[in-house]
Design a protein around this motif. Structure first.
Motif, PDB file in Angstrom:
ATOM      1  N   UNK A 257       0.724  -1.054  -0.069  1.00  0.00           N
ATOM      2  CA  UNK A 257       0.071  -0.111   0.141  1.00  0.00           C
ATOM      3  C   UNK A 257       0.757   1.106   0.040  1.00  0.00           C
ATOM      4  N   UNK A 258       1.214   1.892  -1.110  1.00  0.00           N
ATOM      5  CA  UNK A 258       2.039   2.896  -1.286  1.00  0.00           C
ATOM      6  C   UNK A 258       1.453   4.020  -0.418  1.00  0.00           C
ATOM      7  N   UNK A 259       0.045   4.229  -0.446  1.00  0.00           N
ATOM      8  CA  UNK A 259      -0.435   5.469   0.485  1.00  0.00           C
ATOM      9  C   UNK A 259       0.254   5.198   2.042  1.00  0.00           C
ATOM     10  N   UNK A 260       0.151   4.152   2.458  1.00  0.00           N
ATOM     11  CA  UNK A 260       0.974   3.952   3.828  1.00  0.00           C
ATOM     12  C   UNK A 260       2.193   4.521   3.948  1.00  0.00           C
ATOM     13  N   UNK A 261       3.141   4.109   3.095  1.00  0.00           N
ATOM     14  CA  UNK A 261       4.628   4.454   3.101  1.00  0.00           C
ATOM     15  C   UNK A 261       4.782   6.043   2.855  1.00  0.00           C
ATOM     16  N   UNK A 262       3.783   6.732   1.832  1.00  0.00           N
ATOM     17  CA  UNK A 262       4.164   7.861   1.721  1.00  0.00           C
ATOM     18  C   UNK A 262       3.852   8.604   2.861  1.00  0.00           C
ATOM     19  N   UNK A 263       2.833   8.314   3.572  1.00  0.00           N
ATOM     20  CA  UNK A 263       2.375   9.063   4.784  1.00  0.00           C
ATOM     21  C   UNK A 263       3.468   8.804   5.774  1.00  0.00           C
ATOM     22  N   UNK A 264       4.002   7.795   6.009  1.00  0.00           N
ATOM     23  CA  UNK A 264       4.992   7.423   7.019  1.00  0.00           C
ATOM     24  C   UNK A 264       6.381   8.113   6.634  1.00  0.00           C
ATOM     25  N   UNK A 265       6.535   8.251   5.356  1.00  0.00           N
ATOM     26  CA  UNK A 265       7.727   8.968   4.778  1.00  0.00           C
ATOM     27  C   UNK A 265       7.570  10.413   5.096  1.00  0.00           C
ATOM     28  N   UNK A 266       6.475  11.015   4.888  1.00  0.00           N
ATOM     29  CA  UNK A 266       6.296  12.323   5.329  1.00  0.00           C
ATOM     30  C   UNK A 266       6.376  12.667   6.770  1.00  0.00           C
ATOM     31  N   UNK A 267       5.682  11.854   7.561  1.00  0.00           N
ATOM     32  CA  UNK A 267       5.808  11.860   8.935  1.00  0.00           C
ATOM     33  C   UNK A 267       7.133  12.031   9.500  1.00  0.00           C
ATOM     34  N   UNK A 268       7.921  11.102   8.955  1.00  0.00           N
ATOM     35  CA  UNK A 268       9.420  10.749   9.587  1.00  0.00           C
ATOM     36  C   UNK A 268      10.208  12.158   9.264  1.00  0.00           C
ATOM     37  N   UNK A 269       9.960  12.525   8.176  1.00  0.00           N
ATOM     38  CA  UNK A 269      10.876  13.662   7.543  1.00  0.00           C
ATOM     39  C   UNK A 269      10.362  15.046   8.508  1.00  0.00           C
ATOM     40  N   UNK A 270       8.849  15.219   8.661  1.00  0.00           N
ATOM     41  CA  UNK A 270       8.565  16.141   9.609  1.00  0.00           C
ATOM     42  C   UNK A 270       9.242  16.035  11.127  1.00  0.00           C
ATOM     43  N   UNK A 271       9.289  14.862  11.601  1.00  0.00           N
ATOM     44  CA  UNK A 271       9.861  14.405  12.762  1.00  0.00           C
ATOM     45  C   UNK A 271      11.389  14.534  12.848  1.00  0.00           C
ATOM     46  N   UNK A 272      12.114  14.737  11.810  1.00  0.00           N
ATOM     47  CA  UNK A 272      13.562  14.711  11.966  1.00  0.00           C
ATOM     48  C   UNK A 272      13.925  13.361  12.144  1.00  0.00           C
ATOM     49  N   UNK A 273      13.362  12.328  11.605  1.00  0.00           N
ATOM     50  CA  UNK A 273      13.778  10.840  11.631  1.00  0.00           C
ATOM     51  C   UNK A 273      14.312  10.064  10.352  1.00  0.00           C
ATOM     52  N   UNK A 274      14.765   9.181  10.327  1.00  0.00           N
ATOM     53  CA  UNK A 274      15.119   8.284   9.183  1.00  0.00           C
ATOM     54  C   UNK A 274      14.304   7.279   9.105  1.00  0.00           C
ATOM     55  N   UNK A 275      13.693   7.216   8.029  1.00  0.00           N
ATOM     56  CA  UNK A 275      12.554   5.971   7.930  1.00  0.00           C
ATOM     57  C   UNK A 275      13.414   4.713   7.027  1.00  0.00           C
ATOM     58  N   UNK A 276      13.512   3.531   7.828  1.00  0.00           N
ATOM     59  CA  UNK A 276      13.859   2.537   7.239  1.00  0.00           C
ATOM     60  C   UNK A 276      12.897   1.441   6.984  1.00  0.00           C
ATOM     61  N   UNK A 277      12.467   0.965   5.841  1.00  0.00           N
ATOM     62  CA  UNK A 277      11.006   0.270   5.860  1.00  0.00           C
ATOM     63  C   UNK A 277      11.328  -1.226   4.848  1.00  0.00           C
ATOM     64  N   UNK A 278      10.563  -2.194   5.164  1.00  0.00           N
ATOM     65  CA  UNK A 278      10.394  -3.371   4.371  1.00  0.00           C
ATOM     66  C   UNK A 278       9.120  -3.498   3.901  1.00  0.00           C
ATOM     67  N   UNK A 279       8.961  -3.761   2.721  1.00  0.00           N
ATOM     68  CA  UNK A 279       7.581  -4.075   2.218  1.00  0.00           C
ATOM     69  C   UNK A 279       7.322  -5.270   1.568  1.00  0.00           C
ATOM     70  N   UNK A 280       8.128  -6.560   1.890  1.00  0.00           N
ATOM     71  CA  UNK A 280       7.910  -7.561   1.265  1.00  0.00           C
ATOM     72  C   UNK A 280       7.773  -8.075   0.066  1.00  0.00           C
ATOM     73  N   UNK A 281       8.555  -7.016  -0.912  1.00  0.00           N
ATOM     74  CA  UNK A 281       8.566  -7.324  -2.270  1.00  0.00           C
ATOM     75  C   UNK A 281       7.423  -6.839  -2.944  1.00  0.00           C
ATOM     76  N   UNK A 282       6.498  -5.916  -1.980  1.00  0.00           N
ATOM     77  CA  UNK A 282       5.231  -5.438  -2.607  1.00  0.00           C
ATOM     78  C   UNK A 282       5.255  -4.245  -3.496  1.00  0.00           C
ATOM     79  N   UNK A 283       6.325  -3.601  -3.297  1.00  0.00           N
ATOM     80  CA  UNK A 283       6.553  -2.235  -4.247  1.00  0.00           C
ATOM     81  C   UNK A 283       7.584  -2.195  -5.316  1.00  0.00           C
TER      82      UNK A 283
END
Length: 406
Positions: A257-283
């Motif tokens: 679900x690309x919408x989830x990752x876009x939302x979390x990516x934006x949230x981490x940028x706003x919080x000053x955090x680095x996001x590392x994610x695993x998508x299970x080969x779904x993207x």
């Protein structure tokens, strides 16, 4: 040396836990194997898989797994229960002959697959039950695992009502259990809870679970993990040095679900955090490139990554929750189904994290990230749970219990 038959649902997380247990038993000189539904497969390493025969009209395992990955509220839950009943029916129909041919000395069965207990009883074999997910054993004030309700010992009336609702929802499964119990000459078994058996173990530990009266109905053994999963292995990416790292995994349920990752990516940028994610080969590569995150991968060794994380964001699957807490890391949880709401209830109860804010509100998620990263009490409580999980014994303790049952 004993021949040990594992009977569990064909879901990857369950197979992984049983594999870790099986490899420990193999190191002790035993011969573990899986007895699974026709067509089931998975990552079981050197532990062999034996299948029961497929019958006309049986659901295809691939279709069942794909269906279970689609969240859909009550309708999806009813569909999954009906599919589970059909898989239990198939295992009971062909499992006895398979266990005889294998020369099984004992059956170790998943709490969520009653065929293990039914087959063991029918052949007069020892049985050990294993709760890979949130234990379904009833206890005063403890809601059903698929509910995110808090622990409320004074609300027994409400809990009894939900128990009746659950019994109605499980009517097909209960009918299958009662039918095979009668055919096997056991009698008195008509529900999943009736097939737990007197010897049980669970990945859940009291430091994480909702309160239960002593004595516990199961032995808490903590996470079942292979040694290489626990060991610190090198990561395939450079760790962030200027920002706290947030590790996110939504499992196969939500990984695409690309919408989830876009939302979390934006949230981490706003919080000053680095996001590392695993998508299970779904993207796809283009979707990954559009996210602007520190690192995205099909899969990563969870514990190796989580040891460097300040926060874990997850759908709340039991294995992911246990791995995060084993690393002493707080959680933000967005449950979808199964026992994920039950895990959230336990995380709330022990103040180990929070429910993830609406994905439509990245700024609210950013506020959560900042708050959890700034509050050292979360990390302190998670460290206490990590210690309890380590002391529980894992696969070594599980193997000891199986040997004792033999």
């Amino acid at each position: 040396m004993a021949r040990i038959a594992f009977v569990c649902p064909p879901f990857a997380a369950h197979l992984a836990s049983f594999r870790a247990l099986g490899e420990e038993l193999a190191r002790r000189g035993h011969e573990p194997c899986f007895l699974l539904n026709a067509g089931a497969s998975g990552s079981t390493g050197s532990i062999p898989i034996h299948h029961v025969p497929e019958r006309r009209g049986d659901p295809a395992v691939g279709r069942v797994l794909a269906s279970a990955e689609k969240p859909g509220g009550l309708i999806a839950t009813l569909r999954t229960i009906a599919d589970s009943a059909a898989l239990t029916d198939q295992l009971c129909a062909g499992g006895r002959e398979q266990l005889r041919q294998l020369g099984a000395d004992i059956v170790v069965g998943d709490q969520m697959e009653p065929a293990g207990y039914l087959l063991a009883r029918s052949l007069d074999l020892p049985f050990v039950g294993l709760a890979c997910a949130v234990p379904i054993d009833p206890a005063p004030g403890v809601p059903l695992p698929f509910l995110d309700w808090p622990y409320e010992p004074e609300s027994e009336g409400k809990l009894r009502r939900t128990g009746k609702i659950a019994k109605t929802m499980s009517r097909k499964q209960n009918k299958v259990i009662a039918g095979w119990a009668e055919r096997f000459g056991i009698g008195g078994l008509d529900s999943l809870e009736a097939c737990l058996g007197p010897v049980q173990m669970a990945q859940m530990v009291p430091a994480l679970d909702l309160p239960r009266p002593d004595p516990l109905p199961f032995v808490p053994i903590g996470p079942l993990r292979r040694p290489e999963e626990v060991a610190g292995v090198p990561l395939s990416f450079e760790l962030p040095t200027d920002r706290p790292m947030v590790f996110a995994s939504m499992g196969t349920l939500l990984g695409g679900d690309i919408r989830i990752w876009r939302s979390l990516a934006q949230a981490c940028r706003l919080a000053g955090a680095a996001l590392v994610l695993t998508h299970g080969g779904r993207l796809g590569p283009a979707e990954v490139a559009s996210l602007d995150v520190h690192h995205a991968a099909d899969f990563l060794p969870y514990r190796a990554a989580m040891r460097h994380a300040a926060l874990v964001i997850t759908h709340g699957g039991s294995n992911t929750v246990l791995d995060a807490l084993a690393c002493g890391v707080p959680l933000l949880v967005r449950p979808v189904g199964f026992d994920q709401p039950g895990n959230l209830a336990r995380i709330r109860h022990h103040a180990l994290g929070e429910e993830l804010a609406s994905l439509r509100r990245p700024r609210a998620i950013a506020d959560q990230i900042r708050r959890l990263l700034a509050d050292a009490s979360y990390t302190s409580r998670c460290a206490e749970v990590a210690d309890a999980l380590e002391r529980a014994g894992g696969a070594r303790r599980g193997a000891e219990l199986i040997e004792a049952a033999l």
